[in-house]
Design a protein around this motif. Structure first.
Motif, PDB file in Angstrom:
ATOM      1  N   SER A 150       0.832  -1.206   0.000  1.00 51.44           N
ATOM      2  CA  SER A 150       0.000   0.000   0.000  1.00 51.44           C
ATOM      3  C   SER A 150       0.864   1.253   0.000  1.00 51.44           C
ATOM      4  O   SER A 150       0.538   2.246  -0.656  1.00 51.44           O
TER       5      SER A 150
ATOM      6  N   ASP B 122      -5.663  -1.246  -5.014  1.00 49.54           N
ATOM      7  CA  ASP B 122      -5.130  -1.791  -3.766  1.00 49.54           C
ATOM      8  C   ASP B 122      -6.067  -2.861  -3.218  1.00 49.54           C
ATOM      9  O   ASP B 122      -7.044  -2.564  -2.552  1.00 49.54           O
ATOM     10  N   GLU B 123      -5.742  -4.093  -3.471  1.00 48.05           N
ATOM     11  CA  GLU B 123      -6.556  -5.235  -3.030  1.00 48.05           C
ATOM     12  C   GLU B 123      -8.041  -4.983  -3.239  1.00 48.05           C
ATOM     13  O   GLU B 123      -8.829  -5.095  -2.306  1.00 48.05           O
TER      14      GLU B 123
HETATM   15 MG   LIG Z   1      -2.280  -2.571   2.222  1.00 50.35          MG
END
Ligand SMILES: [Mg+2]
Ligand SMILES: Nc1ncnc2c1ncn2[C@@H]1O[C@H](COP(=O)(O)OP(=O)(O)OP(=O)(O)O)[C@@H](O)[C@H]1O
Lengths: 291, 262
Positions: free
Chosen positions: B53, B162-163
């Motif tokens: 991240s 991000d995911e």
């Molecule tokens: Mg993360």
């Protein structure tokens, strides 16, 4: 309870019979009953309480100048409607104006605070001091310095109403979702766009919560300030009518004025609640009906 | 849109020897270098806390690197980035269409002037009928699609994710993976995709950066030289299994080498 359930579910599986089963019907009926009870129960309880009040007076032979019967209070309300309605208007006016100024001042200051940390550091102590000092303690000073009675009353009501709006809106402006805030940064939103598209909508539920509190407080401020101001004549509000009636031992009239103040409070609360509901019903958790 | 072979792609962004340290103590990222090329689908894969991240936030310009530089080829334009976070991150007070309008709105475009592009983006993610719905009326997967539509509506050069599907169930996730590849093929965007899942990364990307934690760093790059479009056939191909195995081993390695790579 399983008998009806199993028969209903087999019916549903075979696809014949009515679309809803007995359970569903029972739930629907329960919901209808609840919807009616929501109104009927409080009204009934209120009616019983008033009736009981009336009976207590009659059974104990209490004199009207100690505790009047509810019917007498209503009669007084109609007989004195001329004076009382004018006072009601004055109180409404002061409360309404104070609330309006509180909204403008509270929201305006909250926005300034959110735009400038220095403004917040400089002025929030004043706001807190105004808030924590009881209004009855400040009011006499205000009436010494301020020439106009109306302005004095307005100031008192404003002081108490303004803080919840300021505090709630400030909190709301800071509570915008962090990811949305990052998104604003990524799309290079300027300060004004961030405020308008993100912070103000995020703050709306908080502001409306503050408004509900401030509405009640503005009325309290208006009433308390009038007790402190004390002088009568034309342009005096309901609080002064109560004082006046008290001096003259016109207890039914005291009750009539009190009734009007309570009614005003209820109407203010209902109005602010309605505004909050209308503004939030589409999206905010607090206003959503859940299945 | 045809995507060029890996070696022929033009670079669009360079990360040069980037370090990120929090509070002078926590080294979230150490000496990360990466060249992102036009049309790449890069996955950042690694254990929790390895700085995935952080790397994304650095590229997004949400914070400056402690050391090193991040350079856009030809400078960064205003419309160069689209971002999808782990949560859908929609404005609950606005309808789906108004949410997708946001990037345009911030550029001063009226809703009417970009309505076609908004509808087009919603159609791409299969939500053309939901423009007037509020986010709360949508399922988790649908919200994520709205978020994706918002990220690609401006046709950005680079999309950061991000995911995005971590919170979704396996079935929805596979469906969205398929859709994502289709979208990418349509608009030819470049994607950097953060994930915890080896299989997701092998299925989606042509470059996998395996990262290790404490300090966060890239330990290996695995190239998946399988042409797009990829579908169910790729999911069951022996080559897919082989690369998944290789990636998995690399990831296992990061758990034991710890400081050895220094
Ligand atoms: Mg993360
Ligand atoms: N704002 C911050 N302040 C201090 N430390 C931070 C901050 N953000 C991240 N870190 C630290 O940096 C390291 C990397 O964090 P990061 O969020 O990039 O990990 P990640 O790989 O995304 O993990 P996950 O897969 O769990 O999301 C972690 O050790 C974390 O504690």
């Amino acid at each position: 309870m399983t008998v009806s359930e199993t028969s209903a579910s087999t019916r549903a599986e075979t696809g014949s019979g009515p679309m809803y089963d007995a359970d569903e019907e029972r739930r629907a009926r329960k919901k209808r009953v609840e919807a009616i009870a929501q109104w009927v129960i409080p009204i009934t309880v209120m009616a019983i309480a008033i009736w009981y009040w009336d009976r207590i007076v009659v059974w104990n032979g209490i004199e009207p100048y100690i505790l009047p019967r509810p019917g007498l209070v209503m009669r007084t309300l109609f007989e004195d409607w001329g004076t009382l309605s004018q006072s009601l208007l004055v109180t409404l006016q002061i409360t309404g104006m104070a609330l309006a100024v509180a909204v403008i001042g509270g929201v305006g200051l909250a926005i300034i605070f959110s735009l400038s940390r220095f403004a917040e550091m400089s002025f929030s102590p004043f706001a807190v001091i105004l808030q924590v000092t009881p209004i009855v303690a400040i009011a006499p000073l205000i009436f010494i310095y301020v020439e106009s009675r109306l302005v004095g009353l307005l100031m008192c009501a404003w002081i108490v109403a303004f803080f919840p709006i300021l505090a709630n809106t400030t909190l709301g402006l800071k509570s915008a979702d962090h990811n949305l805030s990052d998104l604003m940064t990524i799309y290079r939103a300027n300060r004004w766009q961030r405020l308008r598209y993100l912070q103000i909508p995020s703050a709306l539920p908080y502001f409306l919560g503050g408004l509900k509190i401030a509405g009640g407080l503005a009325l309290i401020g208006a009433v308390v300030a009038e007790y402190v101001a004390g002088t009568g004549g034309i342009g005096s509000g309901l609080a002064f009518r109560i004082l006046e009636a008290g001096y003259r031992l016109q207890i039914p009239r005291m009750f009539a004025a009190l009734f009007l103040i309570a009614l005003t409070g209820v109407i203010i609360f209902a109005t602010t609640s309605l505004i909050a509901h209308l503004a939030l019903r589409k999206w905010h958790e607090s206003a959503l009906k859940r299945e | 849109m045809r995507v060029a072979r890996l070696a022929e792609r033009a670079p669009i962004l360079h990360m040069r020897e980037v370090d990120k340290t929090f509070g002078g103590e926590v080294v979230a990222l150490r000496r990360m270098s990466l060249t992102v090329n036009e049309g790449d689908f890069i996955s950042l894969l690694g254990p929790s806390g390895c700085g995935k991240s952080t790397a994304l936030r650095l590229i997004a310009g949400l914070m400056p690197p402690t050391v090193g530089r991040i350079e856009w080829e030809g400078g960064q334009g205003a419309d160069d980035l689209g971002v999808v976070f782990q949560e859908p991150t929609l404005m609950p007070w606005a309808t789906v269409a108004k949410n997708v309008w946001l990037p345009f709105r911030l550029r001063g475009h009226s809703y009417r002037s970009v309505r076609d592009r908004i509808e087009e983006a919603l159609a791409m993610v299969g939500l053309e009928k939901f423009g007037n719905a509020y986010p709360r009326e949508l399922s988790g997967g649908m919200k994520m699609r709205v978020s994706i539509a918002r990220a690609l509506v401006t046709n950005p050069r680079l999309i950061l994710m991000d995911e995005p599907f971590a919170a979704l169930d396996e079935i929805t996730r596979q469906k969205l993976n398929d859709d994502l590849l289709e979208l990418k093929a349509q608009i030819g965007a470049t994607v950097i995709f953060v994930t915890h899942s080896v299989f997701e990364s092998v299925f989606l990307s042509d470059r996998i950066l395996v990262m290790a934690a404490r300090p966060g760093r890239v330990v290996q790059e695995i190239v998946v030289d399988e042409p797009y479009p990829r579908g169910i056939a790729w999911r069951t191909a022996p080559e897919y299994g082989r690369i998944a195995r290789q990636t998995s081993d690399a990831l296992q390695g990061t758990l034991y080498t710890r400081e050895a790579a220094e």
